[in-house]
Write an enzyme that holds these catalytic residues in place. Sequence first.
Site, PDB file in Angstrom:
ATOM      1  CG  ASP A   1     -17.384  -5.104   2.491  1.00 40.74           C
ATOM      2  OD1 ASP A   1     -16.308  -4.540   2.231  1.00 40.74           O
ATOM      3  OD2 ASP A   1     -18.420  -4.472   2.796  1.00 40.74           O
TER       4      ASP A   1
ATOM      5  CG  ASP B   1     -19.607  -8.389   6.212  1.00 38.90           C
ATOM      6  OD1 ASP B   1     -19.618  -8.084   5.005  1.00 38.90           O
ATOM      7  OD2 ASP B   1     -19.815  -7.561   7.132  1.00 38.90           O
TER       8      ASP B   1
ATOM      9  CD1 TRP C   1     -19.956   1.209   8.060  1.00 38.15           C
ATOM     10  CD2 TRP C   1     -21.254   3.026   8.058  1.00 38.15           C
ATOM     11  NE1 TRP C   1     -21.070   0.922   7.311  1.00 38.15           N
ATOM     12  CE2 TRP C   1     -21.892   2.018   7.296  1.00 38.15           C
ATOM     13  CE3 TRP C   1     -21.883   4.262   8.201  1.00 38.15           C
ATOM     14  CZ2 TRP C   1     -23.121   2.203   6.684  1.00 38.15           C
ATOM     15  CZ3 TRP C   1     -23.109   4.453   7.579  1.00 38.15           C
ATOM     16  CH2 TRP C   1     -23.713   3.418   6.835  1.00 38.15           C
TER      17      TRP C   1
ATOM     18  CD  GLU D   1     -16.580   3.078   2.543  1.00 41.00           C
ATOM     19  OE1 GLU D   1     -17.096   3.921   3.310  1.00 41.00           O
ATOM     20  OE2 GLU D   1     -17.001   1.908   2.449  1.00 41.00           O
ATOM     21  CG  ASP D   2     -20.144   2.646  -0.127  1.00 38.91           C
ATOM     22  OD1 ASP D   2     -20.156   3.782   0.405  1.00 38.91           O
ATOM     23  OD2 ASP D   2     -20.935   1.743   0.221  1.00 38.91           O
TER      24      ASP D   2
ATOM     25  CG  MET E   1     -23.079  -8.774   5.723  1.00 39.26           C
ATOM     26  SD  MET E   1     -23.340  -7.032   6.072  1.00 39.26           S
ATOM     27  CE  MET E   1     -23.876  -7.161   7.762  1.00 39.26           C
TER      28      MET E   1
ATOM     29  CG  HIS F   1     -21.076  -7.494  11.364  1.00 38.23           C
ATOM     30  ND1 HIS F   1     -20.909  -6.147  11.603  1.00 38.23           N
ATOM     31  CD2 HIS F   1     -21.305  -7.610  10.033  1.00 38.23           C
ATOM     32  CE1 HIS F   1     -21.017  -5.495  10.457  1.00 38.23           C
ATOM     33  NE2 HIS F   1     -21.266  -6.350   9.484  1.00 38.23           N
TER      34      HIS F   1
ATOM     35  NE  ARG G   1     -22.507   1.665  13.947  1.00 36.80           N
ATOM     36  CZ  ARG G   1     -22.671   1.855  12.642  1.00 36.80           C
ATOM     37  NH1 ARG G   1     -21.629   1.944  11.850  1.00 36.80           N
ATOM     38  NH2 ARG G   1     -23.873   1.935  12.113  1.00 36.80           N
TER      39      ARG G   1
HETATM   40  N1  UDH Z   1     -14.147  -4.396   8.307  1.00 38.85           N
HETATM   41  C1  UDH Z   1     -13.336  -5.242   9.065  1.00 38.85           C
HETATM   42  N2  UDH Z   1     -13.133  -4.970  10.377  1.00 38.85           N
HETATM   43  C2  UDH Z   1     -13.680  -3.888  10.994  1.00 38.85           C
HETATM   44  C3  UDH Z   1     -14.498  -3.041  10.232  1.00 38.85           C
HETATM   45  C4  UDH Z   1     -14.728  -3.321   8.896  1.00 38.85           C
HETATM   46  O1  UDH Z   1     -12.816  -6.241   8.563  1.00 38.85           O
HETATM   47  O2  UDH Z   1     -13.441  -3.700  12.189  1.00 38.85           O
HETATM   48  C5  UDH Z   1     -14.278  -4.624   6.845  1.00 38.85           C
HETATM   49  C6  UDH Z   1     -14.977  -5.915   6.497  1.00 38.85           C
HETATM   50  O3  UDH Z   1     -14.528  -6.395   5.269  1.00 38.85           O
HETATM   51  C7  UDH Z   1     -16.415  -5.462   6.441  1.00 38.85           C
HETATM   52  C8  UDH Z   1     -16.256  -4.123   5.726  1.00 38.85           C
HETATM   53  O4  UDH Z   1     -15.052  -3.587   6.251  1.00 38.85           O
HETATM   54  O5  UDH Z   1     -17.238  -6.355   5.746  1.00 38.85           O
HETATM   55  C9  UDH Z   1     -17.420  -3.154   5.919  1.00 38.85           C
HETATM   56  O6  UDH Z   1     -17.634  -2.888   7.303  1.00 38.85           O
HETATM   57  P1  UDH Z   1     -18.960  -3.352   8.066  1.00 38.85           P
HETATM   58  O7  UDH Z   1     -19.251  -4.763   7.751  1.00 38.85           O
HETATM   59  O8  UDH Z   1     -18.807  -3.019   9.525  1.00 38.85           O
HETATM   60  O9  UDH Z   1     -20.092  -2.407   7.437  1.00 38.85           O
HETATM   61  P2  UDH Z   1     -21.659  -2.649   7.556  1.00 38.85           P
HETATM   62  O10 UDH Z   1     -22.278  -1.574   6.747  1.00 38.85           O
HETATM   63  O11 UDH Z   1     -21.984  -2.494   9.118  1.00 38.85           O
HETATM   64  O12 UDH Z   1     -22.036  -4.048   7.281  1.00 38.85           O
HETATM   65  C10 UDH Z   1     -21.962  -1.305   9.791  1.00 38.85           C
HETATM   66  C11 UDH Z   1     -22.408  -1.545  11.215  1.00 38.85           C
HETATM   67  C12 UDH Z   1     -23.773  -2.136  11.231  1.00 38.85           C
HETATM   68  C13 UDH Z   1     -24.234  -2.511  12.585  1.00 38.85           C
HETATM   69  C14 UDH Z   1     -25.575  -3.168  12.457  1.00 38.85           C
HETATM   70  C15 UDH Z   1     -26.090  -3.706  13.734  1.00 38.85           C
HETATM   71  N3  UDH Z   1     -27.328  -4.397  13.478  1.00 38.85           N
HETATM   72 MN    MN Z   2     -20.990  -5.874   7.289  1.00 40.96          MN
END
Ligand code: UDH
Ligand code: MN
Length: 259
Positions: free
Chosen positions: A103, A105, A165, A168-169, A195, A198, A200
């Site tokens: 990922d 981030d 979201w 998939e993992d 991380m 960021h 959503r």
């Molecule tokens: N990713 C992108 N662009 C996008 C969406 C996802 O590059 O628009 C890729 C990126 O590599 C990212 C990965 O997909 O690290 C996983 O997506 P994510 O980072 O959005 O997933 P995470 O579980 O966050 O970290 C979900 C939203 C959480 C919001 C929390 C608010 N506090």
């Molecule tokens: Mn993330």
Amino acid sequence: MEPVSFEDIKRHNPQIKPGGRFHPLDCKSRQRVAIIVPYRDREHHLKVLLNNLHPILQRQQLDYGIFVIEMAMPTTFNRAILMNIGFKEALKDYDFQCFIFQDVDHIPENDKNLYNCHNSPSHLAVSVDKNNYKLPYPSAFGGVVSLTKDQMIKVNGWSNLYFGWGCEDDDIYRRVHLHGMKVSRGPAEIGRYKMVKHKRDPTNHVNKDRGNLLKGVRTRMTKDGLNSLTYELLKRETRPLYAYIYVRIPVPGDMKSHQ
Ligand code: UDH
Ligand code: MN
């Protein structure tokens, strides 16, 4: 954790070859490793990642390349299909043996967290700051994972069907186990990541269908994955710090994409 310009990263890492490739000059690496980064609209994160990852991977004396796979708008984000595309496109360039799905981030904290592959698929992002450096659940397989080329082919890669979201993992985790393999993990002190914070993303809403998809993994996995992968390659560029691959994904049920 601050973004650094691509030009400055390049200046600080003069050994990196076009396309984000590197191999040590004074020894032969044990593995040829492709780092696959699923991507959309996260330039800030990409700068932080590359500024950290390139120095670490060079110190690990890997023969490696970084591939950033971007999904064109407006389709809902699909992280897993980008992993499959990265796998296929990287193999067009070089005979990689090992694939790290990373990922954008997730920033590794420890040089001892080796970016390589093992006898079984492995989970590298064991302890992430956003989860208070604890594994969120025992079968977690998110953030950063590694599979050999052979392990990827054995499980038919990732599912192509998870738009939005979630899960998939967990799907590929189940594929691994259904094929008689187990996920390995290193010690939590070593598999540490920060991380980049960021919100959503607007085009990556929670996938309401994720639970149903996950229930069907056993029957679906032989026909949903590397062997059913379709995409349109819009652009392929050898950028100074990574190979850039820009793709359009057909949405299931969208007639236009079948024309
Ligand atoms: N990713 C992108 N662009 C996008 C969406 C996802 O590059 O628009 C890729 C990126 O590599 C990212 C990965 O997909 O690290 C996983 O997506 P994510 O980072 O959005 O997933 P995470 O579980 O966050 O970290 C979900 C939203 C959480 C919001 C929390 C608010 N506090
Ligand atoms: Mn993330």
